[in-house]
Design an enzyme around this catalytic site. Sequence first.
Site, PDB file in Angstrom:
ATOM      1  N   SER A  35     -26.448  55.430 -29.396  1.00 44.06           N
ATOM      2  CA  SER A  35     -27.335  55.630 -30.552  1.00 44.06           C
ATOM      3  C   SER A  35     -27.589  54.338 -31.305  1.00 44.06           C
ATOM      4  O   SER A  35     -26.646  53.691 -31.754  1.00 44.06           O
ATOM      5  CB  SER A  35     -26.706  56.609 -31.556  1.00 44.06           C
ATOM      6  OG  SER A  35     -26.600  57.865 -30.989  1.00 44.06           O
ATOM      7  N   HIS A  66     -33.177  57.395 -29.796  1.00 46.65           N
ATOM      8  CA  HIS A  66     -33.060  57.142 -28.349  1.00 46.65           C
ATOM      9  C   HIS A  66     -34.463  57.102 -27.768  1.00 46.65           C
ATOM     10  O   HIS A  66     -35.240  58.041 -27.939  1.00 46.65           O
ATOM     11  CB  HIS A  66     -32.285  58.258 -27.655  1.00 46.65           C
ATOM     12  CG  HIS A  66     -30.837  58.292 -28.005  1.00 46.65           C
ATOM     13  ND1 HIS A  66     -29.841  58.223 -27.068  1.00 46.65           N
ATOM     14  CD2 HIS A  66     -30.225  58.385 -29.196  1.00 46.65           C
ATOM     15  CE1 HIS A  66     -28.673  58.264 -27.675  1.00 46.65           C
ATOM     16  NE2 HIS A  66     -28.872  58.373 -28.965  1.00 46.65           N
ATOM     17  N   HIS A  88     -27.116  64.204 -23.742  1.00 45.73           N
ATOM     18  CA  HIS A  88     -25.917  64.758 -24.374  1.00 45.73           C
ATOM     19  C   HIS A  88     -25.768  66.244 -24.075  1.00 45.73           C
ATOM     20  O   HIS A  88     -26.761  66.958 -23.924  1.00 45.73           O
ATOM     21  CB  HIS A  88     -25.994  64.578 -25.900  1.00 45.73           C
ATOM     22  CG  HIS A  88     -26.161  63.169 -26.359  1.00 45.73           C
ATOM     23  ND1 HIS A  88     -27.398  62.570 -26.447  1.00 45.73           N
ATOM     24  CD2 HIS A  88     -25.248  62.244 -26.750  1.00 45.73           C
ATOM     25  CE1 HIS A  88     -27.240  61.322 -26.865  1.00 45.73           C
ATOM     26  NE2 HIS A  88     -25.962  61.096 -27.052  1.00 45.73           N
ATOM     27  N   TYR A  90     -24.943  68.390 -26.260  1.00 46.39           N
ATOM     28  CA  TYR A  90     -25.511  69.175 -27.378  1.00 46.39           C
ATOM     29  C   TYR A  90     -27.021  69.349 -27.286  1.00 46.39           C
ATOM     30  O   TYR A  90     -27.596  70.178 -27.980  1.00 46.39           O
ATOM     31  CB  TYR A  90     -25.119  68.575 -28.740  1.00 46.39           C
ATOM     32  CG  TYR A  90     -25.625  67.176 -29.008  1.00 46.39           C
ATOM     33  CD1 TYR A  90     -26.956  66.919 -29.310  1.00 46.39           C
ATOM     34  CD2 TYR A  90     -24.739  66.098 -28.980  1.00 46.39           C
ATOM     35  CE1 TYR A  90     -27.407  65.633 -29.551  1.00 46.39           C
ATOM     36  CE2 TYR A  90     -25.183  64.808 -29.222  1.00 46.39           C
ATOM     37  CZ  TYR A  90     -26.511  64.589 -29.504  1.00 46.39           C
ATOM     38  OH  TYR A  90     -26.960  63.316 -29.736  1.00 46.39           O
ATOM     39  N   GLU A  91     -27.677  68.559 -26.411  1.00 46.70           N
ATOM     40  CA  GLU A  91     -29.116  68.750 -26.224  1.00 46.70           C
ATOM     41  C   GLU A  91     -29.388  69.970 -25.344  1.00 46.70           C
ATOM     42  O   GLU A  91     -30.540  70.364 -25.177  1.00 46.70           O
ATOM     43  CB  GLU A  91     -29.732  67.508 -25.568  1.00 46.70           C
ATOM     44  CG  GLU A  91     -29.745  66.294 -26.474  1.00 46.70           C
ATOM     45  CD  GLU A  91     -30.259  65.065 -25.745  1.00 46.70           C
ATOM     46  OE1 GLU A  91     -31.479  64.855 -25.734  1.00 46.70           O
ATOM     47  OE2 GLU A  91     -29.437  64.330 -25.174  1.00 46.70           O
ATOM     48  N   ALA A 118     -21.890  55.137 -30.389  1.00 50.89           N
ATOM     49  CA  ALA A 118     -21.564  55.153 -31.809  1.00 50.89           C
ATOM     50  C   ALA A 118     -20.438  56.170 -31.970  1.00 50.89           C
ATOM     51  O   ALA A 118     -20.473  57.218 -31.334  1.00 50.89           O
ATOM     52  CB  ALA A 118     -22.779  55.570 -32.609  1.00 50.89           C
ATOM     53  N   MET A 219     -19.847  61.990 -29.379  1.00 49.21           N
ATOM     54  CA  MET A 219     -20.397  63.147 -28.650  1.00 49.21           C
ATOM     55  C   MET A 219     -20.939  62.772 -27.267  1.00 49.21           C
ATOM     56  O   MET A 219     -21.842  63.427 -26.762  1.00 49.21           O
ATOM     57  CB  MET A 219     -21.516  63.784 -29.482  1.00 49.21           C
ATOM     58  CG  MET A 219     -21.089  64.181 -30.886  1.00 49.21           C
ATOM     59  SD  MET A 219     -22.482  64.718 -31.876  1.00 49.21           S
ATOM     60  CE  MET A 219     -21.767  64.677 -33.533  1.00 49.21           C
ATOM     61  N   SER A 220     -20.401  61.710 -26.680  1.00 48.99           N
ATOM     62  CA  SER A 220     -20.981  61.244 -25.409  1.00 48.99           C
ATOM     63  C   SER A 220     -19.933  60.551 -24.550  1.00 48.99           C
ATOM     64  O   SER A 220     -18.735  60.716 -24.746  1.00 48.99           O
ATOM     65  CB  SER A 220     -22.125  60.270 -25.708  1.00 48.99           C
ATOM     66  OG  SER A 220     -21.606  59.079 -26.270  1.00 48.99           O
ATOM     67  N   ASN A 243     -18.956  55.131 -38.852  1.00 49.30           N
ATOM     68  CA  ASN A 243     -18.535  55.877 -40.055  1.00 49.30           C
ATOM     69  C   ASN A 243     -17.060  56.229 -39.939  1.00 49.30           C
ATOM     70  O   ASN A 243     -16.489  56.202 -38.847  1.00 49.30           O
ATOM     71  CB  ASN A 243     -19.346  57.185 -40.177  1.00 49.30           C
ATOM     72  CG  ASN A 243     -19.187  58.061 -38.951  1.00 49.30           C
ATOM     73  OD1 ASN A 243     -19.788  57.815 -37.905  1.00 49.30           O
ATOM     74  ND2 ASN A 243     -18.341  59.078 -39.056  1.00 49.30           N
ATOM     75  N   HIS A 256     -26.494  61.533 -39.804  1.00 47.77           N
ATOM     76  CA  HIS A 256     -27.007  60.802 -38.642  1.00 47.77           C
ATOM     77  C   HIS A 256     -27.722  59.511 -39.053  1.00 47.77           C
ATOM     78  O   HIS A 256     -27.616  58.488 -38.368  1.00 47.77           O
ATOM     79  CB  HIS A 256     -27.946  61.715 -37.845  1.00 47.77           C
ATOM     80  CG  HIS A 256     -28.435  61.114 -36.564  1.00 47.77           C
ATOM     81  ND1 HIS A 256     -27.590  60.643 -35.581  1.00 47.77           N
ATOM     82  CD2 HIS A 256     -29.690  60.908 -36.080  1.00 47.77           C
ATOM     83  CE1 HIS A 256     -28.291  60.161 -34.573  1.00 47.77           C
ATOM     84  NE2 HIS A 256     -29.570  60.309 -34.840  1.00 47.77           N
TER      85      HIS A 256
END
Length: 287
Positions: A35, A66, A88, A90-91, A118, A219-220, A243, A256
């Site tokens: 990201s 992206h 991902h 989540y997609e 990230a 998440m990746s 973060n 995000h």
Amino acid sequence: MQAKEQICHEDYQKTADWLLSHTKHRPKVAIICGSGLGLLAEMLKCQESFSYSDIPSFPQSTVQGHVGRLVFGELKGKTCVCMQGRFHLYEGYPLCKVTFPVRVFKLVGVETLIVTNAAGSLSDGYKTGDIMIIKDHINLPGFAGQNPLNGPNDEQFGLRFPPMSSAYDKDLHKLALDICKKLDCSVQEGVYCMVGGPNFETVAEARYLHKLGADAVGMSTVPEVLVAKHCGMKVFGLSLITNKVVKAYNDKEVNHEGVLGVSKMRAGTLQTLVTEFVAQLDSNTAD
Ligand code: HPA
């Protein structure tokens, strides 16, 4: 969803053949940009790029930040292919789609995979903006049966039961440490934990992940690493800490936009680091 979807060897081969017939480049190194880190691909010289939508069987990226391009070119004289935008869980993609490009890279001749992402920090010693060399990972979705290697094993790629205790190549880790020292760039070395997302963690989840031994969460990355290691690639991974994961009920929420903002701010440092890293890769594994 994942169990129903099957991709056969021929499908990967067809995409690899299409790419080989559309580019003159023969990369031995692939870089997956996380990201906000897609600008890394802009550094490549003699670029030939392909929109994911133009590549046969390639999934499409749906995430803000992206781009969705495969960029071939040279970085410090080494031929590379860059994924500008990844896929991902989540997609809604099954993990065999998320990792589809990695097997295509293998068939194109790639031997080393560099992954960037990230991530939120769990470790108290980490600051926003830090760069972390991934020394190991925790595959949390894997604990619940979500693994890209599920289903019939394709022996042409690798073993049914591949070891993962040295998923991240130790020599590449050492090379990165040496480069950071030379560049006077401080770096963390830690454990990355993958969660499914798309929500950021609850406070209880964050505390749990930290107790599990994770230094950073995202998440990746883990699916791509599993598939790369399975088919015998060398893997190197970097997390940019965008973060702090919220571990106290009164702390400010993560969003995000904040994650992307930090990625953009630190993209230059990451680019320098990856460029120098690729430049110093053993010629045997990088052209
Ligand atoms: N949690 C999960 N994924 C992330 C985070 C986070 O805090 N930051 C960037 N990706």
